[in-house]
Design a protein around this motif. Structure first.
Motif, PDB file in Angstrom:
ATOM      1  N   SER A  28      29.406  42.297  37.531  1.00 17.92           N
ATOM      2  CA  SER A  28      29.184  40.898  37.141  1.00 17.92           C
ATOM      3  C   SER A  28      30.376  40.374  36.351  1.00 17.92           C
ATOM      4  O   SER A  28      30.756  39.208  36.491  1.00 17.92           O
ATOM      5  CB  SER A  28      27.915  40.754  36.307  1.00 17.92           C
ATOM      6  OG  SER A  28      26.783  41.030  37.093  1.00 17.92           O
ATOM      7  N   LEU A  29      30.966  41.238  35.538  1.00 12.91           N
ATOM      8  CA  LEU A  29      32.173  40.830  34.809  1.00 12.91           C
ATOM      9  C   LEU A  29      33.319  40.538  35.768  1.00 12.91           C
ATOM     10  O   LEU A  29      34.092  39.598  35.547  1.00 12.91           O
ATOM     11  CB  LEU A  29      32.580  41.899  33.797  1.00 12.91           C
ATOM     12  CG  LEU A  29      31.703  42.016  32.559  1.00 12.91           C
ATOM     13  CD1 LEU A  29      32.133  43.199  31.701  1.00 12.91           C
ATOM     14  CD2 LEU A  29      31.727  40.730  31.749  1.00 12.91           C
ATOM     15  N   VAL A  30      33.435  41.325  36.832  1.00 18.83           N
ATOM     16  CA  VAL A  30      34.443  41.043  37.855  1.00 18.83           C
ATOM     17  C   VAL A  30      34.182  39.661  38.448  1.00 18.83           C
ATOM     18  O   VAL A  30      35.093  38.833  38.567  1.00 18.83           O
ATOM     19  CB  VAL A  30      34.454  42.136  38.952  1.00 18.83           C
ATOM     20  CG1 VAL A  30      35.322  41.728  40.131  1.00 18.83           C
ATOM     21  CG2 VAL A  30      34.903  43.473  38.387  1.00 18.83           C
ATOM     22  N   LEU A  31      32.921  39.390  38.805  1.00 19.68           N
ATOM     23  CA  LEU A  31      32.548  38.098  39.368  1.00 19.68           C
ATOM     24  C   LEU A  31      32.867  36.968  38.388  1.00 19.68           C
ATOM     25  O   LEU A  31      33.492  35.972  38.760  1.00 19.68           O
ATOM     26  CB  LEU A  31      31.065  38.089  39.731  1.00 19.68           C
ATOM     27  CG  LEU A  31      30.576  36.816  40.401  1.00 19.68           C
ATOM     28  CD1 LEU A  31      29.870  37.156  41.711  1.00 19.68           C
ATOM     29  CD2 LEU A  31      29.635  36.063  39.503  1.00 19.68           C
ATOM     30  N   VAL A  32      32.483  37.138  37.135  1.00 26.13           N
ATOM     31  CA  VAL A  32      32.699  36.095  36.123  1.00 26.13           C
ATOM     32  C   VAL A  32      34.191  35.875  35.894  1.00 26.13           C
ATOM     33  O   VAL A  32      34.640  34.730  35.737  1.00 26.13           O
ATOM     34  CB  VAL A  32      31.967  36.457  34.815  1.00 26.13           C
ATOM     35  CG1 VAL A  32      32.417  35.589  33.655  1.00 26.13           C
ATOM     36  CG2 VAL A  32      30.461  36.352  35.012  1.00 26.13           C
ATOM     37  N   MET A  33      34.969  36.948  35.899  1.00 28.92           N
ATOM     38  CA  MET A  33      36.412  36.797  35.684  1.00 28.92           C
ATOM     39  C   MET A  33      37.062  36.003  36.819  1.00 28.92           C
ATOM     40  O   MET A  33      37.932  35.169  36.567  1.00 28.92           O
ATOM     41  CB  MET A  33      37.074  38.162  35.514  1.00 28.92           C
ATOM     42  CG  MET A  33      36.732  38.804  34.182  1.00 28.92           C
ATOM     43  SD  MET A  33      37.540  40.386  33.944  1.00 28.92           S
ATOM     44  CE  MET A  33      39.240  39.910  33.952  1.00 28.92           C
ATOM     45  N   VAL A  34      36.644  36.236  38.050  1.00 31.91           N
ATOM     46  CA  VAL A  34      37.215  35.479  39.172  1.00 31.91           C
ATOM     47  C   VAL A  34      36.807  34.004  39.064  1.00 31.91           C
ATOM     48  O   VAL A  34      37.642  33.109  39.236  1.00 31.91           O
ATOM     49  CB  VAL A  34      36.808  36.085  40.533  1.00 31.91           C
ATOM     50  CG1 VAL A  34      37.275  35.199  41.688  1.00 31.91           C
ATOM     51  CG2 VAL A  34      37.370  37.498  40.679  1.00 31.91           C
ATOM     52  N   VAL A  35      35.539  33.745  38.744  1.00 35.33           N
ATOM     53  CA  VAL A  35      35.100  32.355  38.569  1.00 35.33           C
ATOM     54  C   VAL A  35      35.837  31.713  37.396  1.00 35.33           C
ATOM     55  O   VAL A  35      36.256  30.552  37.469  1.00 35.33           O
ATOM     56  CB  VAL A  35      33.566  32.275  38.395  1.00 35.33           C
ATOM     57  CG1 VAL A  35      33.127  30.864  38.009  1.00 35.33           C
ATOM     58  CG2 VAL A  35      32.863  32.712  39.675  1.00 35.33           C
ATOM     59  N   ALA A  36      36.040  32.472  36.318  1.00 32.81           N
ATOM     60  CA  ALA A  36      36.782  31.947  35.165  1.00 32.81           C
ATOM     61  C   ALA A  36      38.213  31.593  35.550  1.00 32.81           C
ATOM     62  O   ALA A  36      38.772  30.607  35.039  1.00 32.81           O
ATOM     63  CB  ALA A  36      36.769  32.970  34.027  1.00 32.81           C
ATOM     64  N   MET A  37      38.796  32.362  36.457  1.00 28.04           N
ATOM     65  CA  MET A  37      40.153  32.034  36.920  1.00 28.04           C
ATOM     66  C   MET A  37      40.165  30.684  37.630  1.00 28.04           C
ATOM     67  O   MET A  37      41.124  29.922  37.497  1.00 28.04           O
ATOM     68  CB  MET A  37      40.703  33.152  37.804  1.00 28.04           C
ATOM     69  CG  MET A  37      41.040  34.374  36.985  1.00 28.04           C
ATOM     70  SD  MET A  37      41.597  35.856  37.842  1.00 28.04           S
ATOM     71  CE  MET A  37      42.239  35.358  39.373  1.00 28.04           C
TER      72      MET A  37
ATOM     73  N   THR B  88      34.282  33.566  46.722  1.00 29.58           N
ATOM     74  CA  THR B  88      35.567  34.228  46.496  1.00 29.58           C
ATOM     75  C   THR B  88      35.388  35.393  45.535  1.00 29.58           C
ATOM     76  O   THR B  88      35.938  36.480  45.753  1.00 29.58           O
ATOM     77  CB  THR B  88      36.594  33.224  45.936  1.00 29.58           C
ATOM     78  OG1 THR B  88      36.717  32.135  46.857  1.00 29.58           O
ATOM     79  CG2 THR B  88      37.947  33.876  45.720  1.00 29.58           C
ATOM     80  N   ALA B  89      34.604  35.198  44.487  1.00 29.13           N
ATOM     81  CA  ALA B  89      34.363  36.248  43.502  1.00 29.13           C
ATOM     82  C   ALA B  89      33.459  37.348  44.057  1.00 29.13           C
ATOM     83  O   ALA B  89      33.529  38.503  43.605  1.00 29.13           O
ATOM     84  CB  ALA B  89      33.730  35.641  42.254  1.00 29.13           C
ATOM     85  N   PHE B  90      32.623  37.003  45.011  1.00 26.71           N
ATOM     86  CA  PHE B  90      31.689  37.962  45.600  1.00 26.71           C
ATOM     87  C   PHE B  90      32.415  39.145  46.233  1.00 26.71           C
ATOM     88  O   PHE B  90      31.978  40.290  46.112  1.00 26.71           O
ATOM     89  CB  PHE B  90      30.836  37.238  46.652  1.00 26.71           C
ATOM     90  CG  PHE B  90      30.029  38.148  47.534  1.00 26.71           C
ATOM     91  CD1 PHE B  90      28.812  38.644  47.095  1.00 26.71           C
ATOM     92  CD2 PHE B  90      30.484  38.511  48.795  1.00 26.71           C
ATOM     93  CE1 PHE B  90      28.064  39.481  47.899  1.00 26.71           C
ATOM     94  CE2 PHE B  90      29.744  39.347  49.606  1.00 26.71           C
ATOM     95  CZ  PHE B  90      28.530  39.838  49.159  1.00 26.71           C
ATOM     96  N   VAL B  91      33.525  38.888  46.884  1.00 25.74           N
ATOM     97  CA  VAL B  91      34.226  39.947  47.618  1.00 25.74           C
ATOM     98  C   VAL B  91      34.680  41.073  46.693  1.00 25.74           C
ATOM     99  O   VAL B  91      34.279  42.228  46.871  1.00 25.74           O
ATOM    100  CB  VAL B  91      35.379  39.365  48.468  1.00 25.74           C
ATOM    101  CG1 VAL B  91      36.185  40.470  49.118  1.00 25.74           C
ATOM    102  CG2 VAL B  91      34.823  38.402  49.513  1.00 25.74           C
ATOM    103  N   PRO B  92      35.482  40.808  45.655  1.00 34.88           N
ATOM    104  CA  PRO B  92      35.883  41.923  44.780  1.00 34.88           C
ATOM    105  C   PRO B  92      34.710  42.494  43.971  1.00 34.88           C
ATOM    106  O   PRO B  92      34.657  43.706  43.729  1.00 34.88           O
ATOM    107  CB  PRO B  92      36.954  41.326  43.871  1.00 34.88           C
ATOM    108  CG  PRO B  92      36.775  39.862  43.946  1.00 34.88           C
ATOM    109  CD  PRO B  92      36.171  39.564  45.278  1.00 34.88           C
TER     110      PRO B  92
END
Length: 160
Positions: free
Chosen positions: A40-49, A77-81
């Motif tokens: 979820s942090l990976v997802l949030v970081m991509v959305v934050a970008m 976009t964040a879903f993939v990583p």
């Protein structure tokens, strides 16, 4: 807790059970939760970008339909990583390989993620329609996805 089995109180037993792949259900759920928080942090970081590098694209001042579409693009976009991170950490720390080969297992894992993604989309859109900010709608998206995924992955993807 009856659903999870007996949770030990001695630190050595707790550590030993956490170190087992396919250990007791309580340990699997705990490790799954840790993997889920990290993905979820990976997802949030991509959305934050998206917020940092394209603030006008992610503005709360846009019309609701634009906000929904822009947040959908950011979340997809964040879903993939995030999904790749979740698969590999769950495979490494939580579950043993199931009845599928590697590619089929990853495919079923991702299919379940896609189903929960679209379920989260419905909740996210409803929250935006109700006037909630993007960050809260994205957070609700992540939580609703996690609720579906543990059971589906435990009993469908990684089951023997």
């Amino acid at each position: 807790v009856p659903v999870f089995g007996e949770i030990p109180l001695h630190p050595k037993v707790i550590f030993d059970e956490l170190m087992q792949t396919d250990g007791p259900l309580w340990a699997q759920f705990f490790k799954y939760g840790v993997c889920g928080v990290l993905s979820s942090l990976v997802l949030v970081m991509v959305v934050a970008m998206f917020h940092w590098y394209a603030p006008e694209y992610m503005s709360d001042d846009l019309l609701p339909d634009e906000r929904k579409n822009h947040l959908r693009v950011a979340l997809f976009t964040a879903f993939v990583p995030a999904n790749l991170f979740a698969y590999f950490t769950n495979r490494w720390l939580v579950f043993s390989s199931g009845k599928f080969g590697f590619w089929a297992e990853m495919g079923v894992f991702t299919f379940i993620s896609v189903i929960s993604f679209f379920g989260g989309e419905l909740g996210k859109n409803w929250m935006i329609d109700c006037g909630y900010p993007n960050w809260l709608a994205a957070g609700a998206f992540a939580v609703s996805s996690a609720l579906v995924n543990f059971v589906a992955r435990k009993f469908l993807v990684f089951s023997q």
